[in-house]
Design a protein around this motif. Structure first.
Motif, short mmCIF file in Angstrom:
data_model
loop_
_atom_site.label_atom_id
_atom_site.label_comp_id
_atom_site.label_asym_id
_atom_site.label_seq_id
_atom_site.Cartn_x
_atom_site.Cartn_y
_atom_site.Cartn_z
N GLU A 1 11.69 -16.92 -32.29
CA GLU A 1 11.10 -16.80 -33.63
C GLU A 1 10.76 -18.16 -34.22
N LEU A 2 11.60 -19.14 -33.95
CA LEU A 2 11.39 -20.46 -34.55
C LEU A 2 10.40 -21.33 -33.79
N THR A 3 10.23 -21.07 -32.49
CA THR A 3 9.39 -21.95 -31.67
C THR A 3 8.11 -21.31 -31.17
N GLY A 4 8.04 -19.99 -31.23
CA GLY A 4 6.89 -19.30 -30.66
C GLY A 4 7.01 -19.02 -29.18
N VAL A 5 8.11 -19.40 -28.54
CA VAL A 5 8.34 -19.09 -27.14
C VAL A 5 8.44 -17.56 -26.99
N ALA A 6 7.76 -17.04 -25.98
CA ALA A 6 7.74 -15.58 -25.77
C ALA A 6 9.11 -15.12 -25.24
N ILE A 7 9.72 -14.20 -25.94
CA ILE A 7 11.01 -13.65 -25.54
C ILE A 7 10.80 -12.20 -25.13
N GLY A 8 11.38 -11.82 -24.00
CA GLY A 8 11.24 -10.44 -23.53
C GLY A 8 12.60 -9.83 -23.27
N GLY A 9 12.58 -8.74 -22.53
CA GLY A 9 13.82 -8.09 -22.12
C GLY A 9 14.67 -7.61 -23.29
N GLU A 10 15.96 -7.51 -23.04
CA GLU A 10 16.88 -7.02 -24.07
C GLU A 10 16.87 -7.90 -25.32
N ALA A 11 16.70 -9.20 -25.16
CA ALA A 11 16.76 -10.12 -26.29
C ALA A 11 15.63 -9.89 -27.29
N ALA A 12 14.55 -9.27 -26.87
CA ALA A 12 13.38 -9.05 -27.75
C ALA A 12 13.61 -7.89 -28.70
N SER A 13 14.60 -7.04 -28.42
CA SER A 13 14.75 -5.84 -29.23
C SER A 13 15.92 -5.98 -30.19
N GLN B 1 21.98 -13.49 -26.55
CA GLN B 1 20.63 -12.95 -26.67
C GLN B 1 20.08 -13.10 -28.09
N GLN B 2 20.95 -13.00 -29.08
CA GLN B 2 20.52 -13.24 -30.46
C GLN B 2 20.05 -14.69 -30.64
N VAL B 3 20.76 -15.62 -30.00
CA VAL B 3 20.37 -17.03 -30.06
C VAL B 3 18.98 -17.22 -29.44
N VAL B 4 18.77 -16.62 -28.29
CA VAL B 4 17.46 -16.74 -27.62
C VAL B 4 16.36 -16.11 -28.45
N ARG B 5 16.63 -14.95 -29.04
CA ARG B 5 15.63 -14.30 -29.88
C ARG B 5 15.27 -15.19 -31.08
N ARG B 6 16.27 -15.79 -31.71
CA ARG B 6 16.00 -16.67 -32.86
C ARG B 6 15.23 -17.91 -32.42
N THR C 1 16.25 -21.04 -19.40
CA THR C 1 17.11 -22.23 -19.36
C THR C 1 18.13 -22.19 -20.49
N LEU C 2 17.67 -21.88 -21.71
CA LEU C 2 18.59 -21.79 -22.85
C LEU C 2 19.63 -20.71 -22.60
N TYR C 3 19.21 -19.58 -22.08
CA TYR C 3 20.15 -18.46 -21.86
C TYR C 3 21.21 -18.84 -20.83
N ASP D 1 21.12 -18.42 -37.50
CA ASP D 1 20.08 -18.85 -38.44
C ASP D 1 19.18 -19.94 -37.88
N HIS D 2 19.75 -20.83 -37.08
CA HIS D 2 18.97 -21.97 -36.60
C HIS D 2 19.31 -22.26 -35.15
N VAL D 3 18.28 -22.52 -34.35
CA VAL D 3 18.45 -22.92 -32.95
C VAL D 3 17.41 -23.98 -32.65
#
Length: 381
Positions: A369-381, A361-366, A209-211, A236-238
């Motif tokens: 990191e801040l919420t504990g939501v599992a991130i996969g795919g390209e955004a995880a690397s 993707q950097q926003v989703v990855r961050r 949804t965020l993406y 830095d923050h999302v």
């Protein structure tokens, strides 16, 4: 590349809201530059209606975009279909057709990399960020250059009041959706987009949804940041939060980080379905004043964007306002014509579109990191 100044034949894939309210009326207005010769939409009713309205021959009305691209018979293509445009843009580029591509360019960096290979390093694709072509934006960029360029920016503040579509489009009096889209084809396209989202950010619905918000709406603000200051250096923050309990599925979003020149940026995208009207404000603060842009609803053709310039005058504050009714979407079309006929580089091509995918993707990855939501795919690397 065709002859500079030549009227070019253009095909339009996707006859949804943006094509009906903006692209087709403007292509007709600029019939000195464009001749609409082919149309495509999943809805046969819509293709028939708009094909008749814009004088497109029966044999050039399609319900399959891939078939339209395979048939050719035109000089350029405008892609305004929903979801990722990676596959259709790739097919067009393979056929040697210049592309004006509505956002999102693609969902994945892998798609963008493939397009870059097909583009061959020459101007072959423009991403439809019409705000970059707004006269007020051009004036703000000129003033920023006079001030000394991006490194003079101390902070950029963005606020989007995202009113519901019914409020943004009430003036257009659009008919209801025809309801004749083949269910199997719609399901196939949804499945393809879901697979791409999984490849981009993983399976968690909150990440998806965020993406979607980022690549479908916030991307316009990322494009303005790139134009004025360069793409964000850090995220830095999302945070996201619901509009109200039981309210719309899409939350509001707040993002902040550092700019390449050391300044800071903040983007606050507020999903407010019942807000009276869409409004977007982008403010660049520097040591001696500010440049504030206020955008109206993008569907209102020739509604002026206001640029308010705040600076020092004799030890006091001076405010001046710049407005122009020159339509940003029309300027975008003129620039696309120059790309097709003269090889002029667009303000955002494949590389710029890829940069916005990367930032999203950097926003989703961050966020993960801040919420504990599992991130996969390209955004995880």
């Amino acid at each position: 590349m065709t002859e500079p100044g030549k009227r070019i034949r253009i095909a339009v894939a996707g006859l949804g809201i943006i094509s009906r309210t903006v692209h087709l009326p403007l292509l007709q207005r600029r019939d000195d530059l464009f001749d609409v010769v082919a149309l495509c939409d999943l809805s046969p009713t819509r293709v028939t209606e708009l094909g008749g309205r814009y004088g497109v021959e029966d044999g050039r009305r399609y319900t399959d975009a891939a078939a339209m691209l395979a048939d050719g018979g035109y000089d350029a293509v405008l892609l305004a279909t929903s979801g990722s445009h990676g596959d259709l843009a790739a097919q067009a580029l393979r056929a040697g057709l210049p592309v004006l591509c509505e956002k999102p360019l693609a969902y994945t960096l892998a798609e963008a990399d493939r397009l870059a290979e097909l583009g061959g390093g020459t101007p072959a694709l423009m991403v439809g960020y019409m705000k970059q072509y707004d006269p007020a934006v051009a004036e703000a960029a000129r003033l920023l250059d006079d001030l000394g360029g991006p490194e003079r920016v101390h902070a950029v503040e963005v606020t989007v009041l995202h009113a519901g579509g019914d409020r943004q489009l009430a003036f257009a009096n659009l008919p209801p959706a025809p309801g004749d889209v083949p269910a199997g084809e719609a399901a196939r396209l949804r499945a393809a987009d879901e697979a791409l989202l999984d490849a981009a950010v993983g399976a968690d619905p909150r990440a998806r949804t965020l993406y979607r918000i980022l690549v479908n709406s916030v991307c316009h603000d990322l494009s303005l940041l790139r134009l004025f200051t360069g793409a964000p250096a850090t995220v830095d923050h999302v945070t996201t939060w619901p509009v109200r309990p039981g309210g719309p599925a899409e939350p509001s979003v707040d993002i902040s980080g550092q700019l390449p020149g050391g300044g800071r940026y903040g983007i606050r995208w507020l999903n407010l379905p019942d807000y009276p009207a869409y409004r977007e404000t982008v403010t660049l603060h520097h040591a001696r004043g500010s440049l504030e842009l206020v955008f109206p609803s993008p569907y209102l053709l020739n509604a002026p964007t206001a640029l308010t310039v705040v600076d020092d005058h004799g030890g006091g504050e001076r405010r001046s306002v710049f407005r122009s009714v020159t339509e940003a979407f029309e300027q975008e079309l003129v620039a696309f014509h120059a790309m097709v006929t003269a090889g002029a580089a667009p303000l955002t091509g494949i590389d710029g579109g890829a940069a916005d995918i990367r930032t999203s993707q950097q926003v989703v990855r961050r966020y993960g990191e801040l919420t504990g939501v599992a991130i996969g795919g390209e955004a995880a690397s």
